[in-house]
Design a protein around this motif. Structure first.
Motif, short mmCIF file in Angstrom:
data_model
loop_
_atom_site.label_atom_id
_atom_site.label_comp_id
_atom_site.label_asym_id
_atom_site.label_seq_id
_atom_site.Cartn_x
_atom_site.Cartn_y
_atom_site.Cartn_z
N HIS A 1 0.84 -1.20 0.00
CA HIS A 1 0.00 0.00 0.00
C HIS A 1 0.87 1.25 0.00
CE1 HIS A 1 -3.00 -2.92 0.65
NE2 HIS A 1 -2.79 -3.08 1.94
N ALA A 2 1.97 1.21 0.77
CA ALA A 2 2.86 2.38 0.84
C ALA A 2 3.47 2.66 -0.53
CB ALA A 2 3.96 2.14 1.88
N GLU A 3 3.87 1.60 -1.26
CA GLU A 3 4.43 1.80 -2.60
C GLU A 3 3.39 2.42 -3.52
OE1 GLU A 3 7.63 -1.58 -3.64
OE2 GLU A 3 5.74 -2.37 -2.96
N VAL B 1 1.13 -0.67 8.89
CA VAL B 1 0.46 -1.76 8.16
C VAL B 1 0.62 -1.55 6.65
CG1 VAL B 1 -1.79 -2.82 7.67
CG2 VAL B 1 -1.16 -2.22 10.03
N ARG B 2 0.54 -0.30 6.22
CA ARG B 2 0.68 -0.01 4.78
C ARG B 2 2.07 -0.35 4.27
NH1 ARG B 2 -2.55 4.65 6.27
NH2 ARG B 2 -0.75 6.04 6.30
N ASN B 3 3.06 -0.36 5.17
CA ASN B 3 4.41 -0.72 4.76
C ASN B 3 4.56 -2.20 4.43
OD1 ASN B 3 5.54 1.82 4.88
ND2 ASN B 3 6.13 1.64 7.04
N ARG B 4 3.65 -3.05 4.91
CA ARG B 4 3.76 -4.49 4.67
C ARG B 4 2.62 -5.03 3.79
NH1 ARG B 4 8.48 -6.94 6.31
NH2 ARG B 4 7.43 -8.94 6.41
N GLY B 5 1.42 -4.53 4.02
CA GLY B 5 0.25 -5.06 3.33
C GLY B 5 0.36 -4.85 1.83
N THR B 6 -0.13 -5.83 1.05
CA THR B 6 0.00 -5.78 -0.41
C THR B 6 -1.36 -5.70 -1.09
OG1 THR B 6 -0.13 -8.17 -0.68
CG2 THR B 6 2.07 -7.23 -0.26
#
Lengths: 162, 292
Positions: free
Chosen positions: B79-81, B107-112
Motif C-alpha cells: 500500500h505504501a508503494e 500496516v501499509r508498509n507491509r500489506g500488499t
C-alpha cells in the motif's frame, strides 16, 4: 518442511543467527529470544501499535511479521534508536511534556513519531494525530504526545516551541 | 493469542512457490504481507498448517505502464508503494486517494494489493476501487495465466474467483482518461479502521453532466456492491440537489446491508446515502466551488 526455521538477520546493527518456531512473531522473537524488552506486546493482532519496530528502515507491526520471514533483514528497535541518539530530542520532549505516563505505548509512539518526522518534517497537529492514530495510549495521554511531537518538529525546523 | 503451530516454507521463484504449495496441500496459505493473515492466525480463525511465503518473488513485483492505456501493478506492491508511486499518483488518482484510508502507516508498509484482493474483506477499500476502475485481476497457476474482471472476482464474503493453487500475479488498471474524475470516501470510527461504509466513485464530466458514472460501495454487503440503480439515476444528469436526492432514493434498491457491529442495516443505508451525496459533490467539483 520444518517447524523451526534458521534465520540470520541484523538487529540494531548486530548480526544475529537463531532458529525460530515458524509461528514466532517478531516481537516475541525480540523479547523472548533476544531479551530486548523495549518492544511491547499489546493486542497481538495488529491493532494497538505497542509493538512498532523498524524492518529495513520502515515501521511495521512487530506482531504481524513472522521472525521466520526476516532472514537477511535489518531490524531496529527502541533500544537501537535510543543508543544511537537518533530520537534523543523526541525522548526529551516526551519526558518534558509528561507524554510517557505508564510507558507501555511509548516505544511504539516514539518510533511512529520518528517515522512521521522523517517523511513530513513540518506536520500539522492534524497530521500528527493521523499518523499516530494506529497507536493506542491506554492512559489516554494523547494531547501531551501530540504536543511533544509538535515541539520537536518546531525545534528541528528552528521555530519557537508551540 | 498466539498463532497455532505452523510450518513455514519460503519460495525463491514463482515455479517453486507452486511446487511448495502443491506439496503442502490445499489448506496451506500463501503469505504475502501477512497483515490480515497473521491477525486471523492470532485469533485462531484459521489453521492453515503451512504458510508458503511468496513475499520475495520478484515476478510479482513492480509497477509499470504497459502501452498507452494500462498500468500493471504486481501483486506484491505494498500500500505504501502504491501511495507514493508516480505512475499511480498520475494515472490512478483513485488508488492514491484510497491508500491513506487503509489502516495505518506501519500496516501499509507491509500489506500488499494482491493480499487485500485475495483476502476479499467486504469492508476493504482496494477491492471496491478495483471494481470502480474496471481493473483486471491477473491470476496465475503453475501452468497458465488468465484475466478476471474485478467485477466478477469477488464472489462472496472473503470469497473470490481464484481456483485451488491459483494466485494473483498482478492487477491491470486502465489509465484514467482525460476528464475522468474519481473519489473515495468512507466513514470509520477511528482513522484507519475498517470502514463502517464507504464508496469508490468514478465518472467523466461533459460540462457539468455525469457520463458513465460508477458507484461501488464497500462495508455494506458481502462484497463490493455496484449501485446500478443509483448510477442509472445520475447518468447523463448534472449533480443537482434533485438528482442527488433521487440517487439516494434509488440506493434503497441497490443495497441491502446486513447488520454488523457498526449498526443496523438501516443505519448503514443512511451512511451510504450520506456518502453518495458527498461523492457526487466531489465528482461534480461542487465542494471545490463551495471552498473557492
Amino acid at each position: 518442511m520444518s517447524a523451526e526455521i534458521a534465520i540470520t538477520l541484523t538487529v540494531n546493527g548486530e548480526r544475529v543467527a537463531r532458529r525460530v518456531e515458524a509461528r514466532r512473531h517478531l516481537v516475541d522473537f525480540l523479547r523472548l529470544d533476544l531479551g530486548l524488552m523495549g518492544s511491547h506486546t499489546g493486542c497481538e493482532h495488529g491493532f494497538c501499535g505497542a509493538c512498532t519496530v523498524r524492518v529495513n528502515g520502515a515501521i511495521v507491526r512487530g506482531c504481524l511479521v513472522l521472525a521466520a520471514s526476516l532472514d537477511g533483514a535489518q531490524v531496529e528497535t527502541i533500544e537501537g534508536v535510543s543508543d544511537s541518539g537518533e530520537i534523543r530530542d523526541l525522548q526529551d520532549a516526551f519526558i518534558a511534556r509528561n507524554a510517557a505516563q505508564c510507558g507501555y505505548c511509548t516505544p511504539g509512539m516514539l518510533l511512529t513519531a520518528a517515522d512521521l518526522l522523517k517523511h513530513n518534517p513540518a506536520p500539522t497537529r492534524a497530521q500528527i494525530r493521523e499518523h499516530l492514530s494506529g497507536n493506542y495510549c491506554r492512559c489516554t495521554g494523547y494531547h501531551a504526545i501530540v504536543d511533544a511531537v509538535a515541539a520537536v518538529a518546531a525545534k528541528r525546523n528552528g521555530r519557537a516551541t508551540p | 493469542m498466539k498463532a497455532p503451530p505452523l510450518s513455514y516454507v519460503r519460495a525463491a521463484t514463482l515455479s517453486e512457490a507452486f511446487q511448495l504449495w502443491r506439496d503442502a496441500g490445499p489448506d496451506a496459505r500463501l503469505l504475502a504481507g501477512g497483515q490480515s493473515l497473521l491477525a486471523t492466525l492470532a485469533f485462531r480463525l484459521s489453521d492453515p498448517g503451512t504458510l508458503v511465503d511468496i513475499v520475495r518473488l520478484h515476478e510479482l513485483r513492480g509497477i509499470s505502464q504497459v502501452g498507452g492505456t494500462t498500468i500493471r501493478v504486481g501483486a506484491l506492491a505494498t500500500h505504501a508503494e502504491l501511495g507514493r508511486h508516480d505512475l499511480i499518483r498520475r494515472h490512478l488518482p483513485l488508488i492514491a486517494e484510497a491508500v491513506p484510508l487503509i489502516a495505518h502507516a506501519a500496516v501499509r508498509n507491509r500489506g500488499t494489493i494482491g493480499g487485500s484482493l485475495a483476502f476479499a474483506d467486504p469492508a476493504a477499500e482496494l477491492p471496491a476501487c478495483c471494481v470502480a476502475l474496471d481493473a483486471m485481476i491477473v491470476a496465475r497457476n503453475a501452468a497458465d495465466e488468465r484475466r478476471i474482471p474485478a467485477a466478477q472476482f469477488f464472489t462472496g464474503l472473503y470469497a473470490t474467483a481464484l481456483r485451488p493453487y491459483e494466485l494473483i500475479a498482478a492487477v491491470e488498471f486502465p489509465i484514467a482518461k482525460p476528464g475522468e474524475r474519481t473519489a473515495v470516501l468512507e466513514l470509520a470510527r477511528r482513522s484507519g479502521d475498517y470502514a463502517m461504509a464507504g464508496v469508490a466513485a468514478k465518472t467523466r464530466l461533459a460540462g457539468a453532466t455525469l457520463i458513465e458514472p460508477q458507484l461501488v460501495f464497500f462495508g455494506v454487503g458481502d462484497r463490493p456492491v455496484v449501485a446500478e440503480r443509483a448510477m442509472a439515476t445520475i447518468s447523463g444528469q448534472q449533480a443537482l440537489p434533485a438528482t442527488i436526492a433521487a440517487a439516494q432514493a434509488a440506493l434503497a434498491a441497490d443495497l441491502d446491508p446486513p447488520a454488523d457491529r457498526h449498526g443496523s442495516g438501516r443505519t448503514k443505508r443512511h451512511f451510504a446515502r450520506v456518502l453518495l451525496a458527498r461523492a457526487l459533490a466531489r465528482l461534480a467539483g461542487l465542494d471545490e466551488a463551495r471552498a473557492a
